[in-house]
Design an enzyme around this catalytic site. Structure first.
Site, mmCIF file in Angstrom:
data_model
loop_
_atom_site.group_PDB
_atom_site.id
_atom_site.type_symbol
_atom_site.label_atom_id
_atom_site.label_comp_id
_atom_site.label_asym_id
_atom_site.label_seq_id
_atom_site.Cartn_x
_atom_site.Cartn_y
_atom_site.Cartn_z
ATOM 1 N N LYS A 1 0.840 -1.202 0.000
ATOM 2 C CA LYS A 1 0.000 0.000 0.000
ATOM 3 C C LYS A 1 0.875 1.251 0.000
ATOM 4 O O LYS A 1 2.083 1.158 0.253
ATOM 5 C CB LYS A 1 -0.918 -0.017 1.227
ATOM 6 C CG LYS A 1 -0.176 -0.009 2.551
ATOM 7 C CD LYS A 1 -1.108 -0.286 3.726
ATOM 8 C CE LYS A 1 -0.350 -0.288 5.031
ATOM 9 N NZ LYS A 1 -1.173 -0.811 6.135
ATOM 10 N N TYR B 1 16.927 29.206 9.408
ATOM 11 C CA TYR B 1 15.747 29.984 9.786
ATOM 12 C C TYR B 1 15.598 30.049 11.301
ATOM 13 O O TYR B 1 15.809 29.055 11.998
ATOM 14 C CB TYR B 1 14.492 29.363 9.178
ATOM 15 C CG TYR B 1 14.371 29.645 7.700
ATOM 16 C CD1 TYR B 1 14.198 30.941 7.231
ATOM 17 C CD2 TYR B 1 14.445 28.605 6.779
ATOM 18 C CE1 TYR B 1 14.097 31.195 5.870
ATOM 19 C CE2 TYR B 1 14.341 28.857 5.416
ATOM 20 C CZ TYR B 1 14.166 30.158 4.978
ATOM 21 O OH TYR B 1 14.067 30.403 3.637
ATOM 22 N N MET C 1 13.235 24.018 3.235
ATOM 23 C CA MET C 1 12.514 23.316 2.168
ATOM 24 C C MET C 1 13.449 22.484 1.298
ATOM 25 O O MET C 1 13.147 21.343 0.949
ATOM 26 C CB MET C 1 11.756 24.336 1.311
ATOM 27 C CG MET C 1 10.860 23.691 0.262
ATOM 28 S SD MET C 1 10.057 24.895 -0.792
ATOM 29 C CE MET C 1 8.808 25.543 0.282
HETATM 30 C C1 LIG Z 1 -0.435 -1.944 6.673
HETATM 31 C C2 LIG Z 1 -1.038 -3.238 7.038
HETATM 32 C C3 LIG Z 1 -0.237 -4.361 7.278
HETATM 33 C C4 LIG Z 1 1.268 -4.309 7.296
HETATM 34 O O1 LIG Z 1 1.715 -3.728 8.503
HETATM 35 P P1 LIG Z 1 3.286 -3.588 8.826
HETATM 36 O O2 LIG Z 1 3.290 -3.079 10.215
HETATM 37 O O3 LIG Z 1 3.816 -2.600 7.860
HETATM 38 O O4 LIG Z 1 3.860 -4.931 8.674
HETATM 39 C C5 LIG Z 1 -0.879 -5.559 7.525
HETATM 40 N N1 LIG Z 1 -2.236 -5.641 7.554
HETATM 41 C C6 LIG Z 1 -3.026 -4.580 7.337
HETATM 42 C C7 LIG Z 1 -4.491 -4.727 7.405
HETATM 43 C C8 LIG Z 1 -2.455 -3.338 7.087
HETATM 44 O O5 LIG Z 1 -3.237 -2.277 6.882
#
Ligand SMILES: *Cc1c(COP(=O)(O)O)cnc(C)c1O
Length: 356
Positions: free
Chosen positions: A35, A252, A300
């Site tokens: 993801k 800054y 930045m």
């Molecule tokens: C993001 C996610 C994972 C993976 O989690 P990690 O901590 O990155 O291993 C597994 N299951 C679900 C439902 C997730 O949303």
């Protein structure tokens, strides 16, 4: 000449990290969690490098379609399922698997009646209290799905809130076991932390994310100790080096005041590249392969480092912000965040290259 900043992706490290996951959960199939553009690593390169995973889990329907269009035939799991009838049509068209976490999704499935069977992951809320059914509703949803013509194989799942922390998985695992005891369906529970620390959660499918990218889910155990190798290295160079007198200020707000005569280096990397703006003075950086520390506010396009320990460093010296030689976990801890966030924040403007 472009700015000297770039991100390099070590594909062999990705494969190594998948092998670590497999070795630690040898009897489970692996959903590689990709993801958020594979945690900032680039979806297609990551999926290609992890081609031996058993499936790919993500959230975004468009990313799933992009994988199918790229020829990925393995299972693809939508971790938040579908949001509408239109989504459901895309799920059917591309043969995706879907998490079912709420009644609305069951309603859609029952009403839709496409001539297809969708592999489903029915999610039980065991204490995270974000998505998923409470135990009573879970049983009802399961019954409805089992009577639904569109339901393919049903896998039971939950997600842990604190597998990396003090509470661990005990309470949530108990709730899951209690709610699913009578059922003979496949199961999926473990994120990276549970995969590594709680073998009793492995079940049929594990769902590692962060560990595949070479970071540790734990505050008290380094990625290196687990055998993980960093995949993303964010590197740049010194653009300028200057001598400061005692009392000179840097950046800054003049937030850093030189405590003595010292040299500072200006690095071509700032928060618009994805470096955390809140990283305080002292956040670790590698300059010419040696450890140095940031001094002054991150701006930045630039940040500044104390070169006291690297007297030979000159303009053009290589700088590693995180990755090989300096774990993103360590930088994240110094900046009060997690490696997850650093990796996901890599900015689109940073040129990317692969390393085989
Ligand atoms: C993001 C996610 C994972 C993976 O989690 P990690 O901590 O990155 O291993 C597994 N299951 C679900 C439902 C997730 O949303």
């Amino acid at each position: 000449m472009p700015r000297p900043i770039h991100a390099t992706f070590d594909l062999a490290a990705l494969r190594n990290n998948l092998a670590v996951a497999r070795a630690r959960a040898p009897d489970s199939k692996v959903w590689a969690v990709v993801k958020a553009n594979a945690y900032g690593h680039g979806l297609l390169r990551t999926v290609e490098a992890l081609a031996s995973a058993d499936g790919f889990a993500l959230l975004d329907l468009e990313e799933a379609v992009r994988l199918r269009d790229a020829g990925v035939r393995k299972p693809i799991l939508l971790l938040e399922g579908f949001f509408s009838l239109d989504d459901l049509a895309v799920v059917v068209e591309h043969g995706l698997s879907a998490v079912i976490h709420g009644e609305e999704q069951v309603d859609l499935l029952v009403a839709a009646g496409f001539p297809a069977r969708i592999p489903l992951y029915l999610k039980l809320n065991t204490g995270m209290n974000r998505l998923g059914f409470a135990p009573d509703a879970f049983a009802i949803a399961l019954e409805r799905l089992q009577g639904c013509r569109m339901a393919g194989e049903i896998t039971l799942m939950t997600h842990f809130a604190d597998a990396d922390g003090e509470r661990g998985v005990r309470e949530q695992l108990q709730r899951f076991t209690k709610a699913t005891r009578e059922l003979t369906l496949p199961r999926s529970l473990a994120n990276s932390a549970a995969l590594l620390r709680f073998p009793e959660t492995h079940a049929d499918w594990v769902r590692p994310g962060i560990m595949l990218y070479g970071c540790s889910p734990f505050a008290d155990e380094s990625a290196e100790r687990i055998g993980l190798r960093p995949v993303m290295t964010l590197a740049s160079e010194l653009l300028a080096v200057r001598e400061l007198a005692k009392g000179d200020r840097v950046g800054y707000g003049g937030a850093f005041v030189a405590p003595r005569r010292m040299r500072v280096g200006v690095v071509a990397c700032g928060y618009a590249d994805g470096y955390p703006r809140h990283a305080p003075d002292g956040t670790p950086v590698l300059v010419a392969g040696r450890r140095a520390r940031t001094a002054g506010r991150v701006s930045m396009d630039m940040l500044t480092v104390d070169l006291t320990g690297v007297p030979e460093a000159a303009v053009g010296a290589p700088v590693t912000l995180w990755g090989e030689g300096l774990s993103a976990d360590e930088v994240a801890t110094a900046a009060g965040t997690l490696s997850y966030e650093l990796l996901c924040q890599l900015a689109a403007r940073v040129p990317q290259r692969d390393r085989e």
